[in-house]
Write an enzyme that holds these catalytic residues in place. Structure first.
Site, short mmCIF file in Angstrom:
data_model
loop_
_atom_site.label_atom_id
_atom_site.label_comp_id
_atom_site.label_asym_id
_atom_site.label_seq_id
_atom_site.Cartn_x
_atom_site.Cartn_y
_atom_site.Cartn_z
N ARG A 164 -10.49 6.88 8.45
CA ARG A 164 -10.28 7.29 7.06
C ARG A 164 -11.50 6.94 6.19
O ARG A 164 -11.93 7.72 5.36
CB ARG A 164 -9.03 6.62 6.48
CG ARG A 164 -7.73 7.21 6.98
CD ARG A 164 -6.58 6.90 6.04
NE ARG A 164 -6.33 5.48 5.88
CZ ARG A 164 -5.57 4.76 6.69
NH1 ARG A 164 -4.97 5.32 7.72
NH2 ARG A 164 -5.39 3.47 6.48
N ARG A 165 -12.05 5.75 6.41
CA ARG A 165 -13.21 5.33 5.60
C ARG A 165 -14.43 6.20 5.90
O ARG A 165 -15.14 6.61 5.00
CB ARG A 165 -13.57 3.87 5.87
CG ARG A 165 -12.54 2.88 5.43
CD ARG A 165 -12.46 2.66 3.93
NE ARG A 165 -11.76 3.69 3.17
CZ ARG A 165 -10.44 3.73 2.98
NH1 ARG A 165 -9.65 2.81 3.48
NH2 ARG A 165 -9.90 4.70 2.28
N ARG B 80 -1.39 -0.88 -8.45
CA ARG B 80 -2.75 -0.44 -8.11
C ARG B 80 -2.75 1.08 -8.23
O ARG B 80 -1.92 1.75 -7.63
CB ARG B 80 -3.13 -0.84 -6.69
CG ARG B 80 -4.45 -0.20 -6.23
CD ARG B 80 -4.64 -0.24 -4.72
NE ARG B 80 -4.70 -1.58 -4.20
CZ ARG B 80 -4.32 -1.89 -2.95
NH1 ARG B 80 -3.87 -0.96 -2.13
NH2 ARG B 80 -4.38 -3.13 -2.55
N THR C 35 -11.11 2.11 -7.49
CA THR C 35 -11.97 3.30 -7.34
C THR C 35 -13.43 2.87 -7.22
O THR C 35 -13.81 1.79 -7.68
CB THR C 35 -11.81 4.25 -8.55
OG1 THR C 35 -12.60 5.42 -8.33
CG2 THR C 35 -12.21 3.62 -9.86
N HIS C 36 -14.23 3.76 -6.58
CA HIS C 36 -15.69 3.57 -6.56
C HIS C 36 -16.35 4.69 -7.35
O HIS C 36 -17.56 4.89 -7.26
CB HIS C 36 -16.22 3.58 -5.13
CG HIS C 36 -15.36 2.84 -4.18
ND1 HIS C 36 -14.36 3.45 -3.45
CD2 HIS C 36 -15.32 1.54 -3.86
CE1 HIS C 36 -13.73 2.55 -2.73
NE2 HIS C 36 -14.29 1.39 -2.95
N ASP D 224 0.85 -1.20 0.00
CA ASP D 224 0.00 0.00 0.00
C ASP D 224 0.88 1.24 0.00
O ASP D 224 2.02 1.22 0.47
CB ASP D 224 -0.87 0.05 1.26
CG ASP D 224 -2.05 -0.92 1.22
OD1 ASP D 224 -2.30 -1.51 0.17
OD2 ASP D 224 -2.72 -1.05 2.27
C1 LIG Z 1 -8.80 -1.51 -3.24
C2 LIG Z 1 -8.39 -0.15 -2.78
C3 LIG Z 1 -7.13 0.04 -2.24
C4 LIG Z 1 -6.71 1.31 -1.84
N1 LIG Z 1 -5.42 1.48 -1.41
C5 LIG Z 1 -4.98 2.73 -1.13
C6 LIG Z 1 -3.60 2.99 -0.83
O1 LIG Z 1 -2.76 2.08 -0.80
N2 LIG Z 1 -3.24 4.26 -0.55
C7 LIG Z 1 -4.13 5.31 -0.58
O2 LIG Z 1 -3.74 6.44 -0.34
N3 LIG Z 1 -5.44 5.09 -0.87
C8 LIG Z 1 -5.88 3.83 -1.14
N4 LIG Z 1 -7.20 3.64 -1.46
C9 LIG Z 1 -8.19 4.72 -1.24
C10 LIG Z 1 -8.33 5.61 -2.43
O3 LIG Z 1 -7.15 6.36 -2.60
C11 LIG Z 1 -9.50 6.58 -2.26
O4 LIG Z 1 -9.29 7.35 -1.12
C12 LIG Z 1 -10.85 5.89 -2.15
O5 LIG Z 1 -10.93 4.79 -2.98
C13 LIG Z 1 -11.98 6.86 -2.51
O6 LIG Z 1 -11.78 7.34 -3.81
P1 LIG Z 1 -12.68 6.90 -5.06
O7 LIG Z 1 -11.78 6.70 -6.21
O8 LIG Z 1 -13.51 5.73 -4.68
O9 LIG Z 1 -13.53 8.19 -5.38
P2 LIG Z 1 -14.50 9.07 -4.48
O10 LIG Z 1 -14.87 10.21 -5.34
O11 LIG Z 1 -13.91 9.35 -3.14
O12 LIG Z 1 -15.72 8.11 -4.24
C14 LIG Z 1 -16.65 7.81 -5.26
C15 LIG Z 1 -17.96 7.43 -4.59
O13 LIG Z 1 -17.78 6.19 -3.88
C16 LIG Z 1 -18.51 6.22 -2.67
N5 LIG Z 1 -17.58 6.10 -1.55
C17 LIG Z 1 -16.24 6.29 -1.55
N6 LIG Z 1 -15.72 6.04 -0.34
C18 LIG Z 1 -16.76 5.70 0.44
C19 LIG Z 1 -16.87 5.31 1.82
N7 LIG Z 1 -15.81 5.21 2.61
N8 LIG Z 1 -18.07 4.99 2.31
C20 LIG Z 1 -19.19 5.06 1.51
N9 LIG Z 1 -19.13 5.41 0.21
C21 LIG Z 1 -17.95 5.73 -0.31
C22 LIG Z 1 -19.27 7.51 -2.65
O14 LIG Z 1 -20.55 7.31 -3.23
C23 LIG Z 1 -18.44 8.41 -3.53
O15 LIG Z 1 -19.18 9.46 -4.07
C24 LIG Z 1 -7.61 2.39 -1.93
C25 LIG Z 1 -8.88 2.21 -2.48
C26 LIG Z 1 -9.27 0.97 -2.93
C27 LIG Z 1 -10.61 0.83 -3.56
#
Ligand SMILES: Cc1cc2nc3c(=O)[nH]c(=O)nc-3n(C[C@H](O)[C@H](O)[C@H](O)COP(=O)(O)OP(=O)(O)OC[C@H]3O[C@@H](n4cnc5c(N)ncnc54)[C@H](O)[C@@H]3O)c2cc1C
Length: 307
Positions: free
Chosen positions: A280-281, A176, A218-219, A125
């Protein structure tokens, strides 16, 4: 994020741990390895892969780091004996990076070697920008030692990331790509939502052009659509990339990816050290105020929530 939700986010660290724990429980498999394996088995039944994260970061003694190394050893054993489809994700600070580079590098190498013994894979990570150089250096050293079962994470939020992709190109790294969760200053990181998205797409395009295996984490539906477009443009077969999502976040979107025959890996954290990850989540959950309201209501009205 709405103003009220943003206000709630700022007071989250002051909330009782019990509240944080209840409202973040959907993001965490549980406290022990059995919990993690049960969750992974369920995901596998749904056609999803997993990556298990033993919770623990910024540890303060070499003994704690050793505990985490041992925990990962047990995870590889459990994955092997239970025939689970899962790899692992590790955090450099959980393996001692704040205590010293060499200590962390040795611990990471031990975990990667344990993984290799059971035919498994380790994703390192990426944490805050203060750790980026050391983490990339560690990754390069492991690869140059001939360890191929290891991958890295790059963050689209950081301005340096495209340059990092170029610097790593000789290794054809398994990457990733994510937006990046850590709050970083404007000199280092894009602050604008669309700038982060644009950089994500540019980095993903470059990684695919270089032939890297990519985990598209990403979500964000718009980015997922861009990911689907780019893997098609670069002619990637089903086994040559994957999407990645976090446990407890946007399950229907993940189900849609699987139904469309994409491979999807879910990040499954477990362990006693649930607090920092949970915060963080929750801070990222755009509907955080609603969760807190539902939790409060659940405790005021017997029979709701948690039954
Ligand atoms: C498999 C995986 C591994 C990751 N590893 C790392 C890492 O090593 N280092 C790092 O810095 N970050 C990591 N992240 C986190 C990532 O950087 C983002 O902070 C996180 O994924 C939210 O960004 P997003 O691309 O989903 O977009 P966003 O714009 O933040 O989210 C898109 C939509 O998803 C939904 N959503 C997002 N998060 C949540 C939540 N917690 N609860 C409910 N709904 C939510 C909401 O509807 C939001 O509008 C990881 C994420 C994933 C999926």
């Amino acid at each position: 994020m709405a103003l009220f939700d943003r206000a709630i986010v700022s007071v989250l660290p002051a909330m009782p741990r019990g509240v944080v724990r209840r409202i973040s429980s959907r993001y965490i498999a549980g406290t022990d390895i059995g919990d993690a394996c049960r969750v992974v088995a369920g995901l596998n039944d749904d056609g999803k892969m997993a990556t298990i994260d033993v919770l623990g970061e910024e540890i303060t003694s070499a003994a704690e780091a050793e505990e985490i190394v041992r925990a990962y050893h047990d995870v590889f054993e459990a994955i092997r004996t239970q025939r689970l489809d899962s790899n692992v994700s590790i955090k450099p600070t959980g393996l001692g990076l704040q205590l010293g580079y060499e200590l962390a590098r040795e611990n990471v190498e031990t975990v990667v070697r344990h993984a290799a013994e059971s035919g498994n894979f380790v994703r390192i990570d990426m944490e805050d920008s203060g750790t980026t150089d050391d983490t990339l250096r560690m990754y390069r050293e492991l690869r140059e030692q001939g360890l191929g079962n290891v991958g890295i994470v790059l963050q689209a939020r950081l301005r340096r990331t495209l340059a990092d992709v170029e610097a790593l190109a000789d290794l054809t790294p398994n990457v990733r790509i994510c937006k990046g969760i850590y709050v970083e200053p404007p000199e280092l990181a894009f602050q604008d939502f669309d700038d982060v998205r644009d950089n994500y797409v540019a980095v993903l395009d470059e990684l695919l052009a270089q032939g890297s295996y990519v985990g598209i984490a990403t979500h964000d539906e718009w980015l997922i659509a861009e990911g689907e477009r780019l893997v098609a443009v670069h002619g990637r077969g089903r086994d040559e990339y994957e999407f990645q999502m976090l446990l407890g976040v946007r399950k229907p979107l993940g189900d849609r990816l699987v139904a469309d025959d994409h491979r999807l890996r879910i990040y499954v954290p477990y362990g006693e050290e649930w607090y920092a990850y949970s915060l963080r989540r929750l801070q990222e959950n755009p509907k955080i105020a609603g969760y807190i309201a539902a939790d409060t209501l659940g405790r005021l009205v017997p029979g709701r929530n948690g039954r």
